[in-house]
Design an enzyme around this catalytic site. Structure first.
Site, PDB file in Angstrom:
ATOM      1  N   HIS A  64      -4.588   3.411  -1.249  1.00 17.75           N
ATOM      2  CA  HIS A  64      -3.044   2.423  -1.730  1.00 17.75           C
ATOM      3  C   HIS A  64      -3.088   3.308  -4.076  1.00 17.75           C
ATOM      4  O   HIS A  64      -2.136   3.081  -3.893  1.00 17.75           O
ATOM      5  CB  HIS A  64      -2.587   0.991  -1.577  1.00 17.75           C
ATOM      6  CG  HIS A  64      -0.762   0.754  -2.125  1.00 17.75           C
ATOM      7  ND1 HIS A  64      -0.119   1.032  -1.756  1.00 17.75           N
ATOM      8  CD2 HIS A  64      -0.915   0.914  -3.440  1.00 17.75           C
ATOM      9  CE1 HIS A  64       0.954   0.975  -2.231  1.00 17.75           C
ATOM     10  NE2 HIS A  64       0.847   0.162  -3.352  1.00 17.75           N
ATOM     11  N   HIS A 115       7.096   1.326   1.562  1.00 18.74           N
ATOM     12  CA  HIS A 115       6.630  -0.106   1.810  1.00 18.74           C
ATOM     13  C   HIS A 115       6.371   0.149   2.848  1.00 18.74           C
ATOM     14  O   HIS A 115       7.675  -1.002   4.159  1.00 18.74           O
ATOM     15  CB  HIS A 115       7.064  -1.298   0.786  1.00 18.74           C
ATOM     16  CG  HIS A 115       6.679  -2.248   0.100  1.00 18.74           C
ATOM     17  ND1 HIS A 115       7.219  -3.336   0.553  1.00 18.74           N
ATOM     18  CD2 HIS A 115       5.733  -2.241  -0.856  1.00 18.74           C
ATOM     19  CE1 HIS A 115       6.113  -3.350  -0.746  1.00 18.74           C
ATOM     20  NE2 HIS A 115       5.552  -3.051  -1.028  1.00 18.74           N
TER      21      HIS A 115
END
Length: 788
Positions: A64, A115
């Site tokens: 990420h 998300h």
């Protein structure tokens, strides 16, 4: 239990362990890095690690944060950045030139984020903190956020996991409206897709955009002046807690049902009301900076918490820092230094400001805006200082618990993972001979990717700020007028079709860009820039990474092909974006390649933007389209059970010529309404032109004899591809068609809007007649029936 000050500074004993013992030790410590990565870090340090250092790198080297599987490919394929781009990929948000107003140059600030994992595990909080994170990315550039959009993908609500899918949809929509509505930022558009392959991995991609005067842009880096005078690091916002601990690492692996409790703890907790006060205080500090002329750095706290934001802030300025974790406001007593440094508590920013103004900055947050009264423990506090020629050091209770060399921070891994081609659709889909057009129209109107989305967007406040030109659903793009006293407009639209991407990822990426740009063209906006959200399965699977590379190639080809429509000669730039990997379940079910594209455009006058609806009988319909495209990946193919063949490939020369023709017609004020032909083909474009959410259709369309192209009516009506459907005044449509044809653009009159709610199409095989009332019923009620 939190470690003691002594144990926090002591080595973990990782050196000398064999692979099995090292993996077991990492798991005991709650670390998600692999044993191979741990050995790389140990080799880099030439010593053992403390717990705080290990947690820091667990985040910093996660997929990420480090983009270790995608960085090389992004660098290779992202399109060039032209002179209109002020800031491209690499900072929290991209910035492009917008225009001048009242003697100032104004810029458009755009950001795109996902998300996904948090929204699958805890839908309300996951989606809400996705909105919170993306607006922070725009705010921290000094911009005023003027809108958000969401691009959503959910599982099959009528499939084996239907109950859970519906629960996730409701939660995601709730999280988005709870946060955006309370924050006072309008949600202006987006799209939604559905597929059983998203059952275990929903996708929540969010876009935010704002404006800033060019001279007030704030960079996410410590300014060079920090080499010559002391600079403090000030943490502002919510007090740190353990929420969101390990969030970045959690987003960098496959979801595991056996670790559900741990995964829930990795999701942050949102507070939009506190954010609203923090943002107001931020603006006050921006005004001070502007008036007094002192340079600063500013960054939001997202992945990696204080450690991630503060290290990136100083590293971007090629400096170091000394952080004192005892000075960080906390709301939980029993949390250790690794949590204080790395937890992703929401609603926080960090400033790097000259020490001479530190007291004034603290006063703004703690006294003028009284943040401690807004939320217990909230406020602003000096948590460290910039060290011009030092490394990144972290102290806690008198002990140094982390000493991170700048060289280690600046050199995260970049993996060259293997890619393996997979079969893609390379043959055409057969064209059906449709006989029951009424039945097909009703069926397609109830397609979850065609039907009315009102159930979703009625939850959102699209009118706060009072800058929107259209209500949701009234136009192909949202249009806002963000500069007071100016008619300058900003248009934003999205594109993407995962059904096509599954069949052919390169063509799917091209189509996503083309669709988003056509939406801008439809309202009369000149394209300026794009952002992308790239969602895939496990990058350790060579076929998944091949899909990713093919998608990047498609994006690059599209952006460079569409350069004539933008402000720069070489490419339509992608200025911000996000890569989300590991959207795959433990059972091996991965999401299809899903590039979510947002396109941003400019209108000299927002008042010239036009809707996508017919409003009066007597208006004339004009079709602007070349040869109908292939049916592969289309809504019709799904509803007719056709073999899934190769999708249509954009004809770039025709795309540009048509777009230029539509923009020219806008300038000549010849258009009353416009929409592109995408999901559902011409047949659904005709239906949607006539249908409104709040009352049954009152208008219809009667086509002229010989109106359809020399092909089967089914091919003509069902194909999805390059093309526009526009409305003109009865006295001007001949002029419109002539102007377009004179420029070499295929255009012809289809027929007229009539007062009866029917679509009538004469063909060699007889009259096709579609009653719009049952079509509208299906289109209007489908989503609400599933989700209400």
């Amino acid at each position: 239990m939190s470690p003691t000050p002594q144990s926090a500074a002591e080595p973990l004993g990782l050196i000398g362990l064999d692979d099995e013992s090292l993996s077991r030790r990492l798991d005991e410590l709650g670390l998600r890095m692999s044993s191979e990565e741990a050995r790389q870090i140990l080799d880099l340090f030439k010593r053992d690690l403390t717990l705080t250092e290990a947690y820091f790198f667990d985040v910093a080297w996660s997929e990420h944060c480090s983009y270790k599987s995608s960085r090389r490919l992004l660098k290779k394929y992202l399109p060039p950045q032209g002179p209109s781009v002020i800031l491209g990929p690499g900072e929290d948000a991209g910035i492009v030139q917008l225009g001048r107003n009242h003697g100032r140059e104004w810029c458009l600030v755009v950001a795109h984020e996902s998300h996904n994992h948090p929204s699958q595990v805890v839908p309300v909080e996951g989606a809400a903190t996705g909105i919170g994170g993306i607006v922070r990315d725009v705010y921290c550039m000094g911009a005023d956020v003027i809108g958000v959009l969401d691009q959503l993908r959910f599982g099959d609500p009528e499939g084996a996991s239907g109950d859970r899918v519906v629960e996730i949809v409701r939660g995601v929509v709730q999280g988005i409206w709870e946060y955006g509505n309370a924050l006072g930022v309008p949600n202006l558009g987006g799209d939604v897709g559905w597929d059983a392959d998203y059952d275990e991995n929903c996708l929540v991609n969010v876009v935010a955009f704002g404006i800033v005067a060019r001279h007030r842009i704030i960079r996410s880096r410590v300014p060079r002046e920090a080499r010559d005078e002391p600079y403090d690091l000030i943490l502002i916002g919510k007090p740190t807690d353990s929420s969101g601990m390990g969030g970045a690492a959690f987003a960098s692996r496959i979801l595991d049902p056996d670790r559900e409790a741990e995964e829930r703890g990795a999701v942050q907790i949102h507070d939009p009301f506190l954010k609203r006060m923090v943002v107001a205080a931020n603006r006050r500090v921006w005004e001070m900076m502007d008036a007094e002329g002192w340079p600063a750095g500013f960054k939001d706290l997202g992945a990696g918490g204080l450690g991630g934001a503060s290290s990136e802030l100083v590293l971007a300025g090629e400096m170091g820092a000394r952080i004192d974790l005892e000075r960080v406001p906390i709301s939980e007593d029993d949390i250790g230094p690794e949590t204080i440094l790395c937890a992703e508590t929401q609603e926080r920013f960090v400033w790097a400001v000259p020490r001479t103004v530190t007291a004034k900055v603290l006063r703004v947050y703690n006294e003028e805006f009284d943040l401690p009264r807004c939320y217990p423990g909230a406020g602003a506090a000096v948590v460290g200082e910039v060290v011009p020629d030092g490394d990144y050091e972290v102290y806690w209770k008198g002990k140094r618990v982390a000493n991170l060399p700048r060289t280690a921070l600046a050199d995260p891994p970049a993996l060259d993972r293997p890619r393996k081609p997979r079969p893609v659709a390379d043959h055409p889909t057969s064209v059906p001979n449709v006989k029951e057009w009424q039945i097909l129209a009703e069926s397609m109107a109830g397609d979850l990717e065609v039907c009315c989305r009102e159930w979703i967007y009625r939850h959102y406040d699209s009118e706060v700020r009072g800058e929107g030109v259209f209500r949701p659903g009234d136009a192909e793009a949202c249009v806002v007028t963000p500069l007071h006293g100016s008619s300058l407009g900003v248009a934003v639209a999205v594109g993407g079709n995962h059904h096509v991407c599954r069949l052919h990822p390169r063509i799917g990426a091209q189509q996503a860009v083309a669709e988003a740009v056509r939406h801008l063209i439809s309202v009369g906006a000149q394209p300026l820039a794009l952002t992308d959200g790239l969602n895939f399965g496990n990058p350790e699977d060579p076929e998944v990474l091949w899909d990713f590379e093919e998608t990047l190639i498609g994006l690059r080809e599209a952006c460079m092909s569409l350069a004539p429509l933008g402000p720069d000669a070489e490419s339509l730039p992608i200025v911000s974006g996000n890569v989300s990997f590991y959207n795959e379940s433990r059972s091996g079910c991965a999401v299809p390649p899903t590039p979510a594209i947002a396109a941003f455009g400019r209108l000299d006058s927002a008042q010239t933007a036009i809707p996508n609806r017919a409003w009066a009988a007597g208006q004339e319909l004009v079709l602007i389209r070349g040869k109908p495209g292939a049916l592969g990946g289309s809504a019709a193919a799904r509803h007719l059970g056709l073999e899934l063949g190769k999708p249509w490939s954009p004809d770039w020369a025709l795309e540009i010529k048509m777009a230029e023709g539509i923009l020219k017609a806008h300038r000549h004020e010849l258009l009353l309404a416009a929409r592109d032909i995408s999901h559902g083909g011409l047949i659904m474009a005709l239906c949607e032109l006539l249908m409104l959410e709040d009352h049954p259709p009152r208008l219809g369309i009667r086509m002229r004899e010989g109106c359809h192209e020399p092909c089967l009516p089914s091919e003509w009506l069902l194909a999805e591809g390059t093309g526009y459907l526009v409305l003109a005044d009865a006295s001007e449509w001949h002029d419109l068609v002539k102007m377009l044809r004179d420029d070499g653009i295929p255009a012809h009159g289809l027929g007229q809007v009539i007062k009866e709610p029917n679509i009538e199409i004469p063909t060699a095989g007889g009259l096709i007649r579609i009653d719009l009332n049952p079509v509208w019923q299906r289109w209007r009620q489908r989503l609400g029936d599933l989700l209400a």
